[in-house]
Design an enzyme around this catalytic site. Structure first.
Site, PDB file in Angstrom:
ATOM      1  N   ARG A   1       0.816  -1.228   0.000  1.00 23.73           N
ATOM      2  CA  ARG A   1       0.000   0.000   0.000  1.00 23.73           C
ATOM      3  C   ARG A   1       0.846   1.274   0.000  1.00 23.73           C
ATOM      4  O   ARG A   1       0.445   2.287   0.563  1.00 23.73           O
ATOM      5  CB  ARG A   1      -0.967   0.023   1.195  1.00 23.73           C
ATOM      6  CG  ARG A   1      -1.972  -1.121   1.184  1.00 23.73           C
ATOM      7  CD  ARG A   1      -3.113  -0.801   0.251  1.00 23.73           C
ATOM      8  NE  ARG A   1      -4.112  -1.859   0.253  1.00 23.73           N
ATOM      9  CZ  ARG A   1      -5.307  -1.738   0.790  1.00 23.73           C
ATOM     10  NH1 ARG A   1      -5.658  -0.631   1.382  1.00 23.73           N
ATOM     11  NH2 ARG A   1      -6.167  -2.738   0.720  1.00 23.73           N
TER      12      ARG A   1
ATOM     13  N   ARG B   1      -3.329   6.411  -0.076  1.00 28.73           N
ATOM     14  CA  ARG B   1      -3.826   7.545   0.700  1.00 28.73           C
ATOM     15  C   ARG B   1      -2.843   8.216   1.626  1.00 28.73           C
ATOM     16  O   ARG B   1      -3.100   9.307   2.107  1.00 28.73           O
ATOM     17  CB  ARG B   1      -5.074   7.122   1.484  1.00 28.73           C
ATOM     18  CG  ARG B   1      -6.264   6.868   0.595  1.00 28.73           C
ATOM     19  CD  ARG B   1      -7.310   6.060   1.293  1.00 28.73           C
ATOM     20  NE  ARG B   1      -6.765   4.758   1.675  1.00 28.73           N
ATOM     21  CZ  ARG B   1      -7.378   3.894   2.440  1.00 28.73           C
ATOM     22  NH1 ARG B   1      -8.548   4.184   2.934  1.00 28.73           N
ATOM     23  NH2 ARG B   1      -6.815   2.736   2.729  1.00 28.73           N
TER      24      ARG B   1
ATOM     25  N   ARG C   1      -6.571  11.951  -7.145  1.00 26.29           N
ATOM     26  CA  ARG C   1      -7.814  11.187  -7.060  1.00 26.29           C
ATOM     27  C   ARG C   1      -9.068  12.055  -6.940  1.00 26.29           C
ATOM     28  O   ARG C   1     -10.185  11.533  -7.058  1.00 26.29           O
ATOM     29  CB  ARG C   1      -7.742  10.207  -5.883  1.00 26.29           C
ATOM     30  CG  ARG C   1      -7.015   8.875  -6.162  1.00 26.29           C
ATOM     31  CD  ARG C   1      -7.890   7.915  -6.982  1.00 26.29           C
ATOM     32  NE  ARG C   1      -9.273   7.947  -6.532  1.00 26.29           N
ATOM     33  CZ  ARG C   1      -9.734   7.303  -5.467  1.00 26.29           C
ATOM     34  NH1 ARG C   1      -8.947   6.532  -4.785  1.00 26.29           N
ATOM     35  NH2 ARG C   1     -10.992   7.425  -5.103  1.00 26.29           N
TER      36      ARG C   1
ATOM     37  N   ASP D   1      -6.647  -2.938  -7.669  1.00 22.98           N
ATOM     38  CA  ASP D   1      -7.243  -3.509  -6.467  1.00 22.98           C
ATOM     39  C   ASP D   1      -7.578  -4.969  -6.753  1.00 22.98           C
ATOM     40  O   ASP D   1      -7.761  -5.352  -7.918  1.00 22.98           O
ATOM     41  CB  ASP D   1      -8.502  -2.754  -6.036  1.00 22.98           C
ATOM     42  CG  ASP D   1      -8.937  -3.190  -4.635  1.00 22.98           C
ATOM     43  OD1 ASP D   1      -8.337  -2.714  -3.655  1.00 22.98           O
ATOM     44  OD2 ASP D   1      -9.836  -4.046  -4.521  1.00 22.98           O
TER      45      ASP D   1
ATOM     46  N   TYR E   1     -15.012 -11.594   0.303  1.00 27.21           N
ATOM     47  CA  TYR E   1     -15.811 -10.409  -0.051  1.00 27.21           C
ATOM     48  C   TYR E   1     -17.089 -10.809  -0.782  1.00 27.21           C
ATOM     49  O   TYR E   1     -18.157 -10.230  -0.557  1.00 27.21           O
ATOM     50  CB  TYR E   1     -14.989  -9.445  -0.922  1.00 27.21           C
ATOM     51  CG  TYR E   1     -13.911  -8.742  -0.131  1.00 27.21           C
ATOM     52  CD1 TYR E   1     -14.233  -7.727   0.757  1.00 27.21           C
ATOM     53  CD2 TYR E   1     -12.577  -9.106  -0.258  1.00 27.21           C
ATOM     54  CE1 TYR E   1     -13.249  -7.089   1.507  1.00 27.21           C
ATOM     55  CE2 TYR E   1     -11.582  -8.474   0.483  1.00 27.21           C
ATOM     56  CZ  TYR E   1     -11.925  -7.466   1.372  1.00 27.21           C
ATOM     57  OH  TYR E   1     -10.960  -6.850   2.101  1.00 27.21           O
TER      58      TYR E   1
HETATM   59  O1  1CP Z   1       0.446   0.541  -3.083  1.00 22.87           O
HETATM   60  C1  1CP Z   1      -0.471  -0.297  -3.163  1.00 22.87           C
HETATM   61  O2  1CP Z   1      -0.364  -1.403  -2.607  1.00 22.87           O
HETATM   62  C2  1CP Z   1      -1.719   0.100  -3.890  1.00 22.87           C
HETATM   63  C3  1CP Z   1      -2.424  -0.932  -4.671  1.00 22.87           C
HETATM   64  C4  1CP Z   1      -3.442  -1.742  -3.893  1.00 22.87           C
HETATM   65  C5  1CP Z   1      -3.333  -3.076  -3.510  1.00 22.87           C
HETATM   66  C6  1CP Z   1      -2.105  -3.957  -3.634  1.00 22.87           C
HETATM   67  C7  1CP Z   1      -4.757  -1.316  -3.530  1.00 22.87           C
HETATM   68  C8  1CP Z   1      -5.301   0.028  -3.731  1.00 22.87           C
HETATM   69  N1  1CP Z   1      -5.431  -2.393  -3.021  1.00 22.87           N
HETATM   70  C9  1CP Z   1      -4.582  -3.468  -2.978  1.00 22.87           C
HETATM   71  C10 1CP Z   1      -4.886  -4.829  -2.574  1.00 22.87           C
HETATM   72  C11 1CP Z   1      -6.035  -5.092  -1.686  1.00 22.87           C
HETATM   73  N2  1CP Z   1      -7.301  -4.593  -1.758  1.00 22.87           N
HETATM   74  C12 1CP Z   1      -6.011  -6.039  -0.649  1.00 22.87           C
HETATM   75  C13 1CP Z   1      -4.836  -6.881  -0.311  1.00 22.87           C
HETATM   76  C14 1CP Z   1      -3.815  -6.078   0.421  1.00 22.87           C
HETATM   77  C15 1CP Z   1      -4.109  -5.835   1.873  1.00 22.87           C
HETATM   78  O3  1CP Z   1      -4.360  -6.788   2.612  1.00 22.87           O
HETATM   79  O4  1CP Z   1      -4.020  -4.662   2.274  1.00 22.87           O
HETATM   80  C16 1CP Z   1      -7.272  -6.075  -0.059  1.00 22.87           C
HETATM   81  C17 1CP Z   1      -7.716  -6.928   1.107  1.00 22.87           C
HETATM   82  C18 1CP Z   1      -8.089  -5.158  -0.768  1.00 22.87           C
HETATM   83  C19 1CP Z   1      -9.524  -4.854  -0.516  1.00 22.87           C
HETATM   84  C20 1CP Z   1      -9.681  -3.424  -0.250  1.00 22.87           C
HETATM   85  N3  1CP Z   1      -9.719  -2.474  -1.230  1.00 22.87           N
HETATM   86  C21 1CP Z   1      -9.741  -2.777   1.007  1.00 22.87           C
HETATM   87  C22 1CP Z   1      -9.701  -3.461   2.375  1.00 22.87           C
HETATM   88  C23 1CP Z   1     -11.078  -3.533   2.968  1.00 22.87           C
HETATM   89  C24 1CP Z   1     -11.150  -4.452   4.203  1.00 22.87           C
HETATM   90  O5  1CP Z   1     -11.657  -5.573   4.080  1.00 22.87           O
HETATM   91  O6  1CP Z   1     -10.669  -4.035   5.271  1.00 22.87           O
HETATM   92  C25 1CP Z   1      -9.847  -1.394   0.744  1.00 22.87           C
HETATM   93  C26 1CP Z   1      -9.953  -0.281   1.746  1.00 22.87           C
HETATM   94  C27 1CP Z   1      -9.827  -1.232  -0.670  1.00 22.87           C
HETATM   95  C28 1CP Z   1      -9.827   0.041  -1.435  1.00 22.87           C
HETATM   96  C29 1CP Z   1      -8.489   0.475  -1.896  1.00 22.87           C
HETATM   97  N4  1CP Z   1      -7.587  -0.290  -2.615  1.00 22.87           N
HETATM   98  C30 1CP Z   1      -6.480   0.444  -2.923  1.00 22.87           C
HETATM   99  C31 1CP Z   1      -6.675   1.754  -2.386  1.00 22.87           C
HETATM  100  C32 1CP Z   1      -5.711   2.900  -2.528  1.00 22.87           C
HETATM  101  C33 1CP Z   1      -7.928   1.759  -1.747  1.00 22.87           C
HETATM  102  C34 1CP Z   1      -8.608   2.930  -1.064  1.00 22.87           C
HETATM  103  C35 1CP Z   1      -9.574   3.477  -2.034  1.00 22.87           C
HETATM  104  C36 1CP Z   1      -9.782   4.939  -1.920  1.00 22.87           C
HETATM  105  O7  1CP Z   1      -8.852   5.722  -2.186  1.00 22.87           O
HETATM  106  O8  1CP Z   1     -10.946   5.295  -1.605  1.00 22.87           O
END
Ligand code: 1CP
Length: 340
Positions: free
Chosen positions: A26, A30, A39, A75, A150
């Site tokens: 990540r 953000r 964004r 994502d 999910y």
């Molecule tokens: O630098 C990076 O890693 C950015 C790319 C990235 C990756 C690898 C994003 C962007 N998402 C992910 C993978 C991801 N998405 C995972 C596996 C990694 C982890 O465990 O952290 C998971 C579980 C998700 C699902 C997801 N998408 C969540 C988690 C929700 C939960 O169950 O708690 C969230 C908050 C998202 C949205 C998301 N994905 C990525 C971003 C930057 C965001 C936030 C969106 C926004 O800006 O509103």
């Protein structure tokens, strides 16, 4: 230097490296003001379909922190959206599914993924590998279990009770669901590898909610169906949170590198994994706000413990929290780079 001689690829393949390579899960997102600025007015899923935005957001942390690898900005739900599954990413929540998967007829919504479904992924990976030069690009996908969690729960869940109850009450449906998701995840990784990604990470973020017995019976064969066919392409990293009891099983799914969260020290993780293990991790993200003295000492401890493995890729034990001061991350990169 070439990508294959980069520190990341040397460490991932168990070759000697002068120091651990460092990147952050990540890192794109953000915690960076330049990300939040880009964004404004664009939804997360729209950003994930726009090659110029994907490219710029992926490059931001490489420029700012000098990390040794880029992680592709996307994502885990992007391939599901691409085949028409009704899922949105809701700000402050995460993925939310229109109609959760509960019965056999629901599986019809999960058709195989084709490269033509995600042209923006191919385009962005190609541009990025040109722009990054020798710095490796890590592609990724969500593992079958984490994707299923999910789809079955309908959104984020703490205890994954619906997922576990489906797994045990209707194993035929469960295995059919995970087989489809494995196919989609493998294809999503293949598209990124074919376009030039240098490594891939399979995120099974929530697998640690399972007992080892349940993991082996209900999840491992499907994660293996993702990773095994990719053997001999690029290094495969496999990560989950709270997976101390699952580390060796996750490696046996076909991982070249096993991601470890902060709960198990890396020397103990190497012991649990056995000979030839390469580990990634595992600074506790909760320490990032504890001040430079605490962070520096913790970074040094992680690097020291990582020496017990045949290779170590420095990372956090999970993703960068959104409220992290980005300067703390830059300082960690500088500290790791100073340790020979
Ligand atoms: O630098 C990076 O890693 C950015 C790319 C990235 C990756 C690898 C994003 C962007 N998402 C992910 C993978 C991801 N998405 C995972 C596996 C990694 C982890 O465990 O952290 C998971 C579980 C998700 C699902 C997801 N998408 C969540 C988690 C929700 C939960 O169950 O708690 C969230 C908050 C998202 C949205 C998301 N994905 C990525 C971003 C930057 C965001 C936030 C969106 C926004 O800006 O509103």
């Amino acid at each position: 230097m070439t990508t294959s001689e980069s520190l990341l690829l040397r460490a991932a393949t168990g070759r000697p490296a002068s120091r651990p390579p460092v990147w952050f899960m990540r890192q794109a997102g953000r915690s960076l003001p330049e990300y939040r600025a880009l964004r404004v007015g664009t939804s997360m899923l729209a950003a994930c379909r726009t090659p110029d935005l994907i490219t710029e957001i992926t490059l931001q942390p490489v420029r700012r922190h000098g990390v040794d690898a880029a992680i592709f900005f996307s994502d885990i739900v992007v391939p599901l959206v691409a085949i028409g599954v009704g899922v949105d990413i809701v700000a402050g929540v995460g993925p939310v599914v229109d109609k959760p998967i509960r019965e056999a007829a629901d599986l019809d919504r999960l058709r195989p993924l084709d490269a033509a479904d995600v042209p923006y992924i191919t385009e962005a990976v190609q541009t990025l590998t040109r722009e990054l030069g020798p710095t490796p690009l890590i592609g990724f996908a969500g593992a079958p279990f984490t994707l299923a969690s999910y789809l079955v729960e309908g959104g984020p869940s703490k205890d994954h009770a619906l997922t576990k109850s489906l797994m045990h009450s209707n194993p035929d449906l469960w295995h059919a669901l995970l087989a489809r998701l494995a196919d989609i995840a493998r294809q999503f990784l293949r598209v990124q590898i074919d376009a030039g990604a240098s490594a891939v990470q399979l995120f099974d973020s929530w697998a640690g909610t399972l007992s080892l017995a349940d993991y082996e019976e209900f999840v491992l064969p499907h994660s293996r169906a993702v990773l095994e066919p990719l053997a001999g392409t690029v290094p495969r990293i496999h990560f989950g949170v709270n997976t101390g009891e699952l580390l060796a099983a996750m490696r046996s799914a076909g991982a070249d590198v096993v991601g470890v969260d902060w709960r198990v020290p890396l020397d103990e993780a190497a012991r649990r994994l056995g000979p030839g293990a390469v580990v990634q991790g595992n600074l506790d993200p909760a320490l990032l706000g504890a001040g430079p003295a605490v962070v520096d000492a913790a970074v040094r401890r992680v690097v020291e413990q990582g020496r017990a493995a045949d290779g170590h890729i420095f990372n956090l034990g999970h993703g960068v929290p959104p409220d992290t001061d980005p300067d703390v991350l830059t300082r960690i990169v500088d500290t790791v780079k100073s340790l020979k």
